[in-house]
Design an enzyme around this catalytic site. Structure first.
Site, short mmCIF file in Angstrom:
data_model
loop_
_atom_site.label_atom_id
_atom_site.label_comp_id
_atom_site.label_asym_id
_atom_site.label_seq_id
_atom_site.Cartn_x
_atom_site.Cartn_y
_atom_site.Cartn_z
N ASP A 488 0.83 -1.20 0.00
CA ASP A 488 0.00 0.00 0.00
C ASP A 488 0.87 1.26 0.00
O ASP A 488 2.07 1.20 0.29
CB ASP A 488 -0.90 -0.02 1.25
CG ASP A 488 -2.24 0.65 1.01
OD1 ASP A 488 -2.33 1.47 0.09
OD2 ASP A 488 -3.19 0.35 1.75
N ASP A 557 -10.67 2.00 -3.30
CA ASP A 557 -11.19 1.75 -1.94
C ASP A 557 -12.71 1.77 -1.92
O ASP A 557 -13.32 1.40 -0.93
CB ASP A 557 -10.68 2.84 -0.98
CG ASP A 557 -9.39 2.43 -0.30
OD1 ASP A 557 -8.88 1.34 -0.60
OD2 ASP A 557 -8.90 3.21 0.55
C1 GLA Z 1 -5.78 1.89 2.24
C2 GLA Z 1 -6.13 0.75 1.33
C3 GLA Z 1 -7.21 -0.08 1.97
C4 GLA Z 1 -6.71 -0.61 3.29
C5 GLA Z 1 -6.28 0.54 4.17
C6 GLA Z 1 -5.60 0.05 5.42
O1 GLA Z 1 -6.82 2.79 2.37
O2 GLA Z 1 -6.53 1.23 0.09
O3 GLA Z 1 -7.56 -1.15 1.12
O4 GLA Z 1 -5.66 -1.50 3.08
O5 GLA Z 1 -5.38 1.40 3.51
O6 GLA Z 1 -5.20 1.08 6.22
#
Ligand code: GLA
Length: 747
Positions: A488, A557
């Protein structure tokens, strides 16, 4: 008396000749010119099976793009064409226009030399053609006719896919350093009556929104200056529909392109007074006047483009075929279905929570469990997003048995095991931030702004590269058999700067991205098998640069089924379905509050790499019937999603219905997805979807998936390809968020 004295002084001052205090003295000199070398006129054809790019070398050494489009059987016919010396705008059609000489348009290359001058005029020196299986490479060497600046244009022509991949190598052959002010990967000159530009913008949870506009004269620029998460605002890709003002999925000539770079990028579209279009693609020059020492070469990222004669659909299929074979790590291979812990547990879990989720995942027929954020940090436990990033040791109060225990439980249930990291980032509340403040991206004396309570680590620093590689490496050692890493990257670069680069701050943005790729390269050397998902607050890193190392992306997301329809549609214009992580989540949706039926959410997610991201223990028995069916049927046809040819049947931007299908290369199997996304009353009669890509002579059985009662009258019968493609397929999708999936098999 006093007055007279003043007048006298004034008169003397005025009588003195004007002498500036620091006049520049221009040395006497004679302007000497170097003769422009004359070369033999020639054509350089760069061909794929169905397209041809013809470059023309003029006698004065200028390299011009004479043609891009349909094949030309005898490209040497272009030899008769001359250079327009009346061209006041400079040298139109230059294959790699440089600032200086006659050229006054937007440059692909702009060099500032040590003596402060800015003129570069490239002339042809030589070219070489080499080939390997499926690809012919043409490398053309150019040189400035006064300085020792050399440029190599490299074109890889992928024959069967009709894709060209271009990059440029800039060599400072002189004795003094130079500065690169612009250094595009490619320049593409097009000649059409109209250009409809389609591109993609977005923000967090609204990634990849499609936008089209007819280009006027002058410049349209699509750029990212975000440093990291470069694609969450704009994507470094586009489609250009030629000679039309309408976007067509199935007809007309379309050029599509995508830059393989995960940092700041810039695409520019300059329509000149002759209505021709120069498309430049490359690293954004924003705060990146790159210094190039004597003897050094700068290699640009690759620009990938294709030419289609069958609308946007044809362009996408070309890019997808290329991407599956050459552009995506592990491209085209089926990746496992999974349950991800994020939306089901967020930061709040114990070993027990996770074991139960794994048991449920195995019970539903899923193939992997992915432990998302929240598993690390002890002095600064990661119980929310304001602490712990940087301290990658297992949190002993949440997970006293460690990761190995979890992974071995997963494996004992027949599941693979994956885990989340965000290795480029640090929370100020962490041991790492205290131990290495000099590793944080920052500018002297200025506030280091936070986003999501975090700072960015400075990947232009090789010590940080080692650290980031070490995080990945140690995470892989947390348990035998870590099968998947979700990488990420949750914030953009602000107050940019690197303590490591000292006075060389111009290198920061470029070196950051190259540092990221250095780490990824090392990871792939050591861990060729692990599946890597590239996530950046969702789709902040969706580009062919990252995909060289990553098997898939987290598309967004936003997991709302309706929002996903738009984002997956737009993503599919450039990127293949095998990269699209698409998860079923709960309702009301955590991002939008929208409520859609479970089957609709599945039918949307099944058009990519299917996953679930929720707490399965809340499923009702009725839900479980749908869930188990959808997962089981997905496994029957997912080879088509991962490896088939995509045909988009209806655009969500055009009306109430969305439809798409994937067809096997031999045209004997296909899966069709159809959705109703806006209310349509029963009384208006439903939608006819014209299927595509089938063999009109073959007969196909058509079987709806995941239902007892089909919504199509023809379900479970056999129909000819021409019937299905020309008007008989009209499933009744009356209600809002109704959807249907059909599997077609040739008899
Ligand atoms: C980001 C990612 C999510 C998740 C969160 C965790 O927003 O896109 O899918 O993994 O971080 O903090």
């Amino acid at each position: 008396m006093h007055m007279r004295l003043t007048a006298l002084v004034l008169a003397i001052i005025l009588a003195l000749p004007y002498q500036p205090s620091q006049a520049r003295k221009v040395k006497k000199f004679v302007h000497q010119t170097v003769a422009v070398p004359q070369v033999e006129k020639k054509v350089i054809p760069i061909e794929t099976n169905n397209t041809s790019l013809v470059l023309l070398v003029h006698q004065n050494g200028q390299l011009e793009t004479a043609h891009y489009g349909a094949p030309i059987s005898h490209p040497e016919q272009f030899l008769g064409a001359g250079v327009n010396t009346e061209d006041y705008n400079g040298f139109r059609g230059a294959s790699y226009p440089a600032t200086g000489g006659r050229y006054i348009g937007e440059p692909a290359l702009h060099v500032k030399y040590a003596d402060g001058t800015h003129n570069t005029e490239l002339y042809y020196v030589s070219h070489q053609v080499t080939s390997r299986e499926g690809c012919v490479t043409t490398a053309i060497d150019l040189k400035d006719y006064v300085t020792e600046l050399q440029v190599r244009l490299v074109y890889d022509a992928y024959l069967a896919e009709d894709v060209l991949v271009q990059h440029t190598e800039i060599l400072n052959g002189g004795k003094a350093p130079v500065q690169l002010l612009n250094y595009a990967s490619s320049s593409l000159y097009l000649d059409a009556d109209d250009y409809l530009l389609t591109h993609f913008y977005g923000a967090w949870a609204t990634d990849m929104q499609m936008e089209s506009e007819v280009l006027g004269h002058d410049m349209k620029v699509i750029e990212s200056r975000r440093g990291t998460q470069a694609t969450q605002g704009n994507n470094p890709s586009f489609l250009l529909s030629l000679n039309t003002r309408e976007f067509s999925e199935t007809s007309g000539e379309v050029v599509a392109g995508a830059l393989a770079w995960s940092g700041n990028f810039r695409l520019s579209f300059e329509k000149d007074d002759a209505h021709r279009l120069n498309v430049l693609a490359g690293i954004s020059p924003f705060s990146s006047a790159y210094p190039l020492a004597a003897g050094n070469t700068f290699v640009t990222p690759e620009m990938i483009y294709t030419y289609s004669f069958s609308g946007a659909g044809g362009a996408s299929r070309n890019l997808h075929r290329w991407a599956r074979k050459y552009g995506v790590y592990g491209g085209g291979k089926v990746n496992p279905t999974l349950l991800n812990s994020w939306e089901g547990a967020y930061f709040t879990f114990t070993t027990e929570t996770l074991l139960r989720m794994m048991d449920d995942a195995a019970g539903m027929g899923l193939e992997m469990f992915v432990l998302d954020d929240g598993w690390f940090g002890n002095d600064y436990p990661r119980n929310n997003d304001d602490a712990g990033l940087g301290d990658w040791e297992v949190n002993v109060s949440k997970l006293p048995e460690g990761i190995e225990y979890l992974a071995s439980h997963a494996h004992s249930k027949g599941l693979k095991f994956g885990i989340w990291i965000e290795p480029e980032m640090v929370n100020p509340r962490s041991n790492l931030a205290q131990a290495h403040p000099e590793w944080v991206v920052q500018s002297p004396g200025r506030e280091i702004y936070q986003g999501r309570n975090q700072w960015v680590l400075d990947l232009s620093n090789p010590a940080v590269e080692d650290f980031v590689f070490g995080i990945f490496d140690r995470t892989m050692q947390l348990a035998p058999g870590i099968d998947y890493i979700k990488w990420d990257c949750n914030r953009v670069v602000q107050s940019f700067g690197s303590p490591y680069l000292e006075a060389d701050q111009d290198k920061f943005f470029v070196d950051y991205c190259q540092g990221l790729y250095n780490v990824m390269r090392r990871i792939r050397e050591k861990y060729p098998q692990v599946i890597v998902q590239c996530c950046s607050s969702g789709g902040g890193r969706v580009d062919y640069g990252a995909l060289k190392y990553c098997n898939e992306v987290w598309t967004s997301d936003n997991t709302d089924g309706l929002s996903r329809v738009y984002m997956q549609y737009a993503t599919s214009l450039i990127y293949p379905a095998c990269i699209m992580g698409s998860h079923v989540s709960t309702v009301p949706n955590h991002q939008t509050g929208n409520v859609t039926p479970l089957k609709f959410r599945f039918d949307v997610a099944c058009a990519g790499r299917l996953g679930l991201e929720l707490q399965p223990k809340y499923f009702t028995e009725q839900d479980r019937i749908t869930v188990d069916r959808c997962i089981a049927s997905y496994k029957q046809y997912r080879d088509l999603v991962f490896g088939g040819d995509l045909y988009r049947l209806a655009s969500p931007y055009d009306g109430s219905y969305y439809g798409l299908m994937y067809v096997s290369p031999d045209k004997r199997r296909a899966v069709v997805f159809t959705y109703c996304i806006h209310f349509e009353p029963r009384t208006v009669g439903g939608k006819v979807f014209r299927l595509q890509g089938l063999d009109s002579q073959l007969s196909y059985s058509v079987v709806e998936q995941n239902v007892d009662n089909s919504c199509w009258w023809g379900n479970s019968s056999t129909f000819t390809g021409d019937f299905l493609m020309n008007g008989g397929f009209n499933p009744t999708l009356y209600g809002l968020y109704t959807s249907a999936v059909f599997l077609l098999e040739a008899r």
